[in-house]
Design an enzyme around this catalytic site. Structure first.
Site, PDB file in Angstrom:
ATOM      1  N   GLU A  64       7.584  13.839   6.157  1.00  0.00           N
ATOM      2  CA  GLU A  64       6.531  13.630   5.167  1.00  0.00           C
ATOM      3  C   GLU A  64       5.738  14.905   4.874  1.00  0.00           C
ATOM      4  O   GLU A  64       4.986  14.954   3.902  1.00  0.00           O
ATOM      5  CB  GLU A  64       5.556  12.551   5.645  1.00  0.00           C
ATOM      6  CG  GLU A  64       6.142  11.156   5.706  1.00  0.00           C
ATOM      7  CD  GLU A  64       5.145  10.128   6.222  1.00  0.00           C
ATOM      8  OE1 GLU A  64       5.391   8.921   6.031  1.00  0.00           O
ATOM      9  OE2 GLU A  64       4.133  10.519   6.823  1.00  0.00           O
TER      10      GLU A  64
ATOM     11  N   GLY B 218       0.821  -1.198   0.000  1.00  0.00           N
ATOM     12  CA  GLY B 218       0.000   0.000   0.000  1.00  0.00           C
ATOM     13  C   GLY B 218       0.854   1.247   0.000  1.00  0.00           C
ATOM     14  O   GLY B 218       2.002   1.232   0.435  1.00  0.00           O
TER      15      GLY B 218
ATOM     16  N   ILE C  72       2.128   5.195   0.797  1.00  0.00           N
ATOM     17  CA  ILE C  72       2.446   5.922   2.022  1.00  0.00           C
ATOM     18  C   ILE C  72       1.153   6.485   2.620  1.00  0.00           C
ATOM     19  O   ILE C  72       0.398   7.169   1.937  1.00  0.00           O
ATOM     20  CB  ILE C  72       3.427   7.074   1.714  1.00  0.00           C
ATOM     21  CG1 ILE C  72       4.703   6.534   1.086  1.00  0.00           C
ATOM     22  CG2 ILE C  72       3.745   7.869   2.972  1.00  0.00           C
ATOM     23  CD1 ILE C  72       5.561   7.594   0.413  1.00  0.00           C
TER      24      ILE C  72
ATOM     25  N   GLY D 116      -1.779   2.675   5.758  1.00  0.00           N
ATOM     26  CA  GLY D 116      -1.983   1.892   6.971  1.00  0.00           C
ATOM     27  C   GLY D 116      -1.267   0.558   6.981  1.00  0.00           C
ATOM     28  O   GLY D 116      -1.613  -0.322   7.781  1.00  0.00           O
ATOM     29  N   LYS D 117      -0.260   0.402   6.137  1.00  0.00           N
ATOM     30  CA  LYS D 117       0.467  -0.881   6.041  1.00  0.00           C
ATOM     31  C   LYS D 117       1.066  -1.332   7.370  1.00  0.00           C
ATOM     32  O   LYS D 117       0.879  -2.467   7.790  1.00  0.00           O
ATOM     33  CB  LYS D 117       1.630  -0.785   5.040  1.00  0.00           C
ATOM     34  CG  LYS D 117       1.271  -0.656   3.610  1.00  0.00           C
ATOM     35  CD  LYS D 117       2.493  -0.761   2.727  1.00  0.00           C
ATOM     36  CE  LYS D 117       3.669   0.062   3.194  1.00  0.00           C
ATOM     37  NZ  LYS D 117       3.393   1.503   3.320  1.00  0.00           N
TER      38      LYS D 117
ATOM     39  N   GLU E 286      10.657  -3.023   7.001  1.00  0.00           N
ATOM     40  CA  GLU E 286      11.767  -2.602   6.162  1.00  0.00           C
ATOM     41  C   GLU E 286      12.694  -1.671   6.933  1.00  0.00           C
ATOM     42  O   GLU E 286      12.259  -0.700   7.547  1.00  0.00           O
ATOM     43  CB  GLU E 286      11.240  -1.882   4.916  1.00  0.00           C
ATOM     44  CG  GLU E 286      12.298  -1.584   3.892  1.00  0.00           C
ATOM     45  CD  GLU E 286      11.711  -1.102   2.582  1.00  0.00           C
ATOM     46  OE1 GLU E 286      12.045  -1.675   1.546  1.00  0.00           O
ATOM     47  OE2 GLU E 286      10.899  -0.165   2.608  1.00  0.00           O
TER      48      GLU E 286
ATOM     49  N   ASP F 266       5.758  -6.000   6.078  1.00  0.00           N
ATOM     50  CA  ASP F 266       5.361  -4.634   5.741  1.00  0.00           C
ATOM     51  C   ASP F 266       6.179  -4.182   4.534  1.00  0.00           C
ATOM     52  O   ASP F 266       7.346  -3.840   4.668  1.00  0.00           O
ATOM     53  CB  ASP F 266       5.611  -3.738   6.955  1.00  0.00           C
ATOM     54  CG  ASP F 266       5.279  -2.270   6.704  1.00  0.00           C
ATOM     55  OD1 ASP F 266       4.892  -1.929   5.573  1.00  0.00           O
ATOM     56  OD2 ASP F 266       5.420  -1.475   7.637  1.00  0.00           O
ATOM     57  N   ARG F 267       5.564  -4.191   3.372  1.00  0.00           N
ATOM     58  CA  ARG F 267       6.147  -3.847   2.076  1.00  0.00           C
ATOM     59  C   ARG F 267       7.047  -4.968   1.551  1.00  0.00           C
ATOM     60  O   ARG F 267       7.892  -5.486   2.244  1.00  0.00           O
ATOM     61  CB  ARG F 267       6.909  -2.534   2.103  1.00  0.00           C
ATOM     62  CG  ARG F 267       7.422  -2.114   0.707  1.00  0.00           C
ATOM     63  CD  ARG F 267       7.924  -0.693   0.702  1.00  0.00           C
ATOM     64  NE  ARG F 267       6.810   0.241   0.810  1.00  0.00           N
ATOM     65  CZ  ARG F 267       6.927   1.493   1.232  1.00  0.00           C
ATOM     66  NH1 ARG F 267       8.091   1.950   1.600  1.00  0.00           N
ATOM     67  NH2 ARG F 267       5.874   2.280   1.293  1.00  0.00           N
TER      68      ARG F 267
ATOM     69  N   TYR G 156      19.063  12.063  -1.011  1.00  0.00           N
ATOM     70  CA  TYR G 156      18.223  13.256  -0.916  1.00  0.00           C
ATOM     71  C   TYR G 156      18.981  14.544  -1.221  1.00  0.00           C
ATOM     72  O   TYR G 156      18.373  15.588  -1.458  1.00  0.00           O
ATOM     73  CB  TYR G 156      17.563  13.329   0.459  1.00  0.00           C
ATOM     74  CG  TYR G 156      16.423  12.337   0.590  1.00  0.00           C
ATOM     75  CD1 TYR G 156      15.270  12.487  -0.170  1.00  0.00           C
ATOM     76  CD2 TYR G 156      16.516  11.250   1.437  1.00  0.00           C
ATOM     77  CE1 TYR G 156      14.237  11.580  -0.085  1.00  0.00           C
ATOM     78  CE2 TYR G 156      15.477  10.329   1.537  1.00  0.00           C
ATOM     79  CZ  TYR G 156      14.336  10.502   0.767  1.00  0.00           C
ATOM     80  OH  TYR G 156      13.314   9.597   0.851  1.00  0.00           O
TER      81      TYR G 156
END
Length: 210
Positions: free
Chosen positions: A145, A7, A9, A12-13, A31, A78-79, A43
């Protein structure tokens, strides 16, 4: 057994991964983003560092799959490696942060890796609209975020739909979470449990009793 939660960002993963682990007694796997040595450089100069950063993630995710394949217990992840490839790395390529040559090399490596591992027993995709994602991201208030461009989130959402609905070849369960509050509403969480039980164990859904 291997269960993967997919899912965008803010979908709710991580929350669902934790709740499923508690409900079923599964082992959660997350992860380790902070361990990537290329993150800070990435970045500062995304086109320069996108290829080595994505290769590092690919290596780590492949290692996770090999480890999960040896596990005796059920793992909820998760992912997955597939999101890293078909969503995040593909988005970097689409945005011009990774050139065609590097992307082709990356995909060739991924295809070679897939010859050694199996798909998860079930991929649970938390499908969410852009307003739902934005609301959740704002509510959790993570500083890194807050400046995320809307078009970036929108591109990821489109790639998630393409990945799960068109490209993913394993068993999948699509859950529209826009009208669900599974974290705070037991009935909503029960609906998800019913659908997972039906998919994994062939049990009939019994939403009316929850």
């Amino acid at each position: 057994m291997h269960i993967a939660i997919a899912g965008n960002i803010g979908s709710g993963k991580t929350t669902l991964t934790e709740m499923l682990a508690n409900h079923y007694g599964w082992e959660p796997r997350y992860e380790a983003v902070k361990s990537n040595p290329y993150i800070s450089d990435y970045y500062k100069d995304i086109p320069r560092w996108s290829f080595p950063m994505e290769i590092f993630f690919l290596k780590e995710r492949f290692r996770d799959l090999l480890d999960i394949a040896k596990a005796k217990n059920t793992i909820v992840q998760d992912r997955s490696i597939f999101e890293g490839v078909y969503v995040f790395t593909t988005n970097n390529h689409n945005m011009g942060n990774m050139d065609d040559r590097d992307f082709e090399t990356y995909m060739d490596l991924f295809e070679s890796m897939m010859m050694r591992v199996k798909y998860p027993r079930l991929l649970v995709y938390l499908k969410a609209s852009l307003p739902h994602l934005v609301k959740n991201i704002e509510n959790r208030g993570r500083s890194y975020e807050k400046d995320m461009p809307i078009d970036y989130l929108e591109n990821l959402n489109r790639l998630y739909d393409e990945f799960v609905l068109e490209k993913y070849k394993g068993t999948k369960l699509v859950i529209d979470v826009d009208d669900l509050d599974f974290q705070h509403n037991k009935r909503d969480f029960g609906k998800i449990i019913d659908r997972i039980d039906a998919e994994l164990y062939g049990l009939f859904s019994n939403e009316g009793s929850r």
